[in-house]
Design an enzyme around this catalytic site. Sequence first.
Site, PDB file in Angstrom:
ATOM      1  N   LYS A  51       1.031 -12.213  -4.667  1.00 19.96           N
ATOM      2  CA  LYS A  51       0.688 -12.079  -6.091  1.00 19.96           C
ATOM      3  C   LYS A  51       1.261 -13.251  -6.883  1.00 19.96           C
ATOM      4  O   LYS A  51       0.592 -13.829  -7.735  1.00 19.96           O
ATOM      5  CB  LYS A  51       1.298 -10.797  -6.672  1.00 19.96           C
ATOM      6  N   LYS A  55      -0.960   2.587 -12.692  1.00 13.55           N
ATOM      7  CA  LYS A  55       0.385   3.090 -12.988  1.00 13.55           C
ATOM      8  C   LYS A  55       1.110   2.133 -13.936  1.00 13.55           C
ATOM      9  O   LYS A  55       1.668   2.533 -14.935  1.00 13.55           O
ATOM     10  CB  LYS A  55       1.135   3.236 -11.661  1.00 13.55           C
ATOM     11  N   HIS A  87     -20.134   4.330  19.716  1.00 13.00           N
ATOM     12  CA  HIS A  87     -21.121   3.325  20.102  1.00 13.00           C
ATOM     13  C   HIS A  87     -20.630   1.923  19.761  1.00 13.00           C
ATOM     14  O   HIS A  87     -21.408   0.984  19.710  1.00 13.00           O
ATOM     15  CB  HIS A  87     -22.458   3.616  19.422  1.00 13.00           C
TER      16      HIS A  87
HETATM   17  C1  G6Q Z   1       0.951   1.759  -3.777  1.00 16.82           C
HETATM   18  C2  G6Q Z   1       1.130   0.413  -4.260  1.00 16.82           C
HETATM   19  C3  G6Q Z   1      -0.127  -0.257  -4.759  1.00 16.82           C
HETATM   20  C4  G6Q Z   1      -0.534   0.136  -6.156  1.00 16.82           C
HETATM   21  C5  G6Q Z   1      -1.539  -0.868  -6.684  1.00 16.82           C
HETATM   22  C6  G6Q Z   1      -2.040  -0.534  -8.041  1.00 16.82           C
HETATM   23  O1  G6Q Z   1       1.808   2.470  -3.345  1.00 16.82           O
HETATM   24  O2  G6Q Z   1       2.151   0.380  -5.154  1.00 16.82           O
HETATM   25  O3  G6Q Z   1      -1.232  -0.076  -3.908  1.00 16.82           O
HETATM   26  O4  G6Q Z   1      -1.039   1.428  -6.180  1.00 16.82           O
HETATM   27  O5  G6Q Z   1      -0.974  -2.140  -6.653  1.00 16.82           O
HETATM   28  O6  G6Q Z   1      -0.988  -0.484  -8.940  1.00 16.82           O
HETATM   29  P1  G6Q Z   1      -1.184   0.042 -10.396  1.00 16.82           P
HETATM   30  O7  G6Q Z   1      -1.557   1.484 -10.315  1.00 16.82           O
HETATM   31  O8  G6Q Z   1       0.109  -0.159 -11.105  1.00 16.82           O
HETATM   32  O9  G6Q Z   1      -2.311  -0.750 -11.008  1.00 16.82           O
END
Ligand code: G6Q
Length: 538
Positions: free
Chosen positions: A503, A205, A383
Amino acid sequence: MKLTEMKEWKALEAHSAKAGKARLRDLFAADPKRAEKFTVEAAGIYFDYSKQRVGAGTMNMLCDLAEASGLRGKIEAMFSGEKINVTEGRAVLHTALRAPKGTVVKVDGEDVVPQVHEVLDRMEAFSRKVRAGEWKGHTGKAIKNIVNIGIGGSDLGPVMAYEALKNYSQRGLTFRFVSNIDGTDFAEAVQDLDPAETLFIVASKTFTTLETMTNAQTAKDWALAALKDPAAIAKHFVALSTNAAKVAGFGIDTANMFGFWDWVGGRYSMFSAIGLSTMIAIGPENFRAMLAGAREMDEHYRTAPFDVNLPALMGLLNVWNNNFLGAASIAVLPYEQYLKRFPAYLQQMTMESNGKRVTIDGQAVDYQTSQVYWGEPGTNGQHSFYQLIHQGTKLIPCDFIAFSKAAHSLGRHHDLLMANVFAQAEALAFGKTADELKQEGVKDWLIPHKTFEGNRPSTTMLLDELTPAALGRLVALYEHSVFTQGMIWQIGPFDQWGVELGKVLAGRIAPELEGKAEPELKHDASTNALIRRYRARK
Ligand code: G6Q
């Protein structure tokens, strides 16, 4: 108003002192219609919660709590694009990803539904080309391998959906998922692949995530080492992102980018462009069927009264188990091998959403929030850890998920699988008493060991068949259950500030590990010692 001061909460507290002690054996014996009364069927899911430790009074009180918490209005606020993710100032519209053409959902005055369909159509055209062997790599060979590089929300949904719907996938294509910063993940994913036949989907994202960007760079180096020509990138890399500038900066043509929007949370993004690998695997028709399944659950959640509303019921039962019966965790137990990654997917959706310790107004909570979610597919778990669920000292409610139709009809397999899921829920609820054991002639000294206390709550969800639509319904069911709980607990389910500190610290430590000169370490004594030992021995 503070949750614990609400009269509906107090009523549940008072009620739980007595009702919390009720035994499922007695509840079933007292009411022959119990199973019927506490089963709801909607959107293709038969949802039997009669083996939960609740009565009609409990359910009424829980529904009253939902009403008093303003859940109805909050659902509307989410669906209509209000900026309910307040700490990030964003709307929360994963439901718009599955809205049909022609629906209007506005964010900042703009209808987002046409954008959603525009991206879906582009994904469809691209998927069709790859599936037909028409998307050629740099050397002219057709693409046979698809590697999704992403992490968290950009990995867990795609890998879960691929595994869940593998039976619908185009078998001539190979799918791999790389997420971990551990180089082993990438190395193993590509070790038997031909770069000339491999497409990388970089799913991020933000397009800034350390793991994904590192893996994407490694993928680029790996591809170019074989294909030599930088022009190959355009044929072997596509991006799923909201950040066009960063995508271009990485060297991927934005013509090969599939976009989404800040109102799609990472862990709620598997129905967006992040689902491209899913669409390539199962085809556009199946992908759209999955969207339609989720949409069915959306409409159900938005319109059904709470007492027959599956996501509301699931959420409220969790509140009951968590806050009034003290169950700190919940086991999700799919009796379907294809759902093997579903518990892992739900872990992020539930715990990253509702693992919060302050309310939306920043006040510390004085009650429990998210349960710990975990699980494995049946019957494997039986199990291993089921022993603790049956006879341990912890109360662990279970979500059983099963399907009437087998994905593969092989001899007795499916009947035996189903016999096991029904048997587990029965054993958990009713147990086995000392008297029963005595009658069977069990020796006195063994009786305590062989006694099953029972009264362990569970819900059984029975669906007809694991289709793309069924998966869509299940995912949306859990999404909205998470929302229900978050709204009752007055927390914000859509941010994740808790992942930030680690991070930042990793960013500080990395150069201390990589640099040639002995770094001046200013951490705590333990961290300093670990860094020194690693540097000395790596
Ligand atoms: C989800 C979080 C997190 C995110 C990852 C990847 O709700 O925000 O798991 O999806 O950190 O982020 P990017 O898609 O920005 O790489």
